[in-house]
Scaffold this motif. Structure first.
Motif, mmCIF file in Angstrom:
data_model
loop_
_atom_site.group_PDB
_atom_site.id
_atom_site.type_symbol
_atom_site.label_atom_id
_atom_site.label_comp_id
_atom_site.label_asym_id
_atom_site.label_seq_id
_atom_site.Cartn_x
_atom_site.Cartn_y
_atom_site.Cartn_z
ATOM 1 N N VAL A 43 0.627 -1.066 0.027
ATOM 2 C CA VAL A 43 -0.099 -0.072 -0.045
ATOM 3 C C VAL A 43 0.924 1.370 -0.019
ATOM 4 O O VAL A 43 2.051 1.192 0.574
ATOM 5 C CB VAL A 43 -0.941 0.115 1.139
ATOM 6 C CG1 VAL A 43 -1.862 -1.122 1.110
ATOM 7 C CG2 VAL A 43 -0.338 -0.012 2.694
ATOM 8 N N GLN A 47 -2.254 5.390 2.081
ATOM 9 C CA GLN A 47 -3.184 4.241 2.588
ATOM 10 C C GLN A 47 -2.908 3.703 3.788
ATOM 11 O O GLN A 47 -3.769 3.353 4.718
ATOM 12 C CB GLN A 47 -3.384 3.405 1.318
ATOM 13 C CG GLN A 47 -4.583 2.275 1.586
ATOM 14 C CD GLN A 47 -4.528 1.030 0.397
ATOM 15 O OE1 GLN A 47 -3.970 1.094 -0.560
ATOM 16 N NE2 GLN A 47 -5.573 0.484 0.598
ATOM 17 N N SER A 73 2.326 -2.622 5.718
ATOM 18 C CA SER A 73 0.996 -2.346 6.291
ATOM 19 C C SER A 73 0.985 -2.966 7.909
ATOM 20 O O SER A 73 0.216 -2.443 8.810
ATOM 21 C CB SER A 73 -0.127 -2.929 5.392
ATOM 22 O OG SER A 73 0.130 -4.455 5.348
ATOM 23 N N ASP A 167 -8.709 -4.740 -0.115
ATOM 24 C CA ASP A 167 -7.919 -3.827 -1.020
ATOM 25 C C ASP A 167 -7.731 -4.480 -2.689
ATOM 26 O O ASP A 167 -8.343 -5.346 -2.770
ATOM 27 C CB ASP A 167 -6.431 -3.564 -0.576
ATOM 28 C CG ASP A 167 -5.909 -2.575 -1.142
ATOM 29 O OD1 ASP A 167 -6.361 -1.359 -1.631
ATOM 30 O OD2 ASP A 167 -4.487 -2.437 -1.090
#
Length: 224
Positions: A43, A47, A73, A167
């Motif tokens: 990401v 985000q 993430s 996602d």
């Protein structure tokens, strides 16, 4: 169109530089993506910041994610769950898991990031079978064709009030093609259809443009 794409990227970079607040450990984790089996698909920083904020807004102390890569993430989530929280990250490849663990240690959150290696479906089922404490937040960002199966497992691993983010749902606009032969598109369409048909869920999805091109994500809340 090339100029438009350049503008998307410039806006993303501006928003990241202004608001995302990516520290040195996160930047190092992002750069180390080049050493994984799927470079550059993590990401973006903005985000990542959004995912952390969403987890914080629901008071998440337990987060599960499907797809680890370099742990980028996972580090954002580790900041959300705090010192007493846990991030369970499911990763297929040991090569990626080793990089992610090193990045989590560098970021000072290695004690709260648990990377489980193996096919995500089997790993998640093992957690279900073990009766683990439910998760407050789930992030599905692994092989897209398996997203419906991951979603069903997540519903067994969460509780009413949990939030789920899926996602890459837009697939460059291909998600609208009901006749698509692309397994990734078909997986996303099937997952979104399951969400829409489940009265215990409420959801929305947004399309995005920027450094990752044209895509988007879905945000789902368990009602019961």
């Amino acid at each position: 169109m090339a100029d438009l794409h350049a503008s998307w990227n410039d806006v993303d970079r501006y928003l990241i530089d202004t608001l995302a607040d990516e520290d040195e450990a996160l930047a190092a984790a992002r750069l180390s993506s080049s050493e994984t089996t799927a470079p550059g698909i993590e990401v973006t920083a903005n985000q990542g910041r959004l995912l952390r904020m969403l987890a914080e807004l629901v008071g998440a102390r337990r987060v599960i994610e499907f797809g680890t890569l370099a742990g980028y993430s996972a580090i954002w989530f580790a900041g959300a769950v705090g010192e007493c929280g846990v991030v369970t990250s499911l990763e297929l490849e040991e090569q990626n898991a080793a990089i992610a663990r090193a990045n989590a240690e560098r970021a000072g959150v290695g004690d709260r990031v648990d990377v489980i290696v193996g096919p995500a479906r089997a790993s998640a089922q093992a957690l279900v079978d073990a009766g683990v404490e439910p998760y407050d937040f789930a992030f599905i960002d692994a092989d897209k064709q398996s997203t419906p199966a991951y979603l069903r497992l997540v519903l067994e691993l969460t509780h009413p009030g949990s939030v789920i983010v899926i996602d890459n749902v837009v697939r460059g606009g291909a998600v609208i093609d009901a006749e698509s032969a692309d397994d990734q598109v078909r997986g996303m369409r099937a997952a979104l259809a399951e969400v829409a048909g489940n009265p215990s869920l409420e959801a929305t999805a947004l399309q995005t443009v920027g450094l990752k091109g044209w895509d988007g994500f879905a945000v789902i809340r368990r009602l019961s």
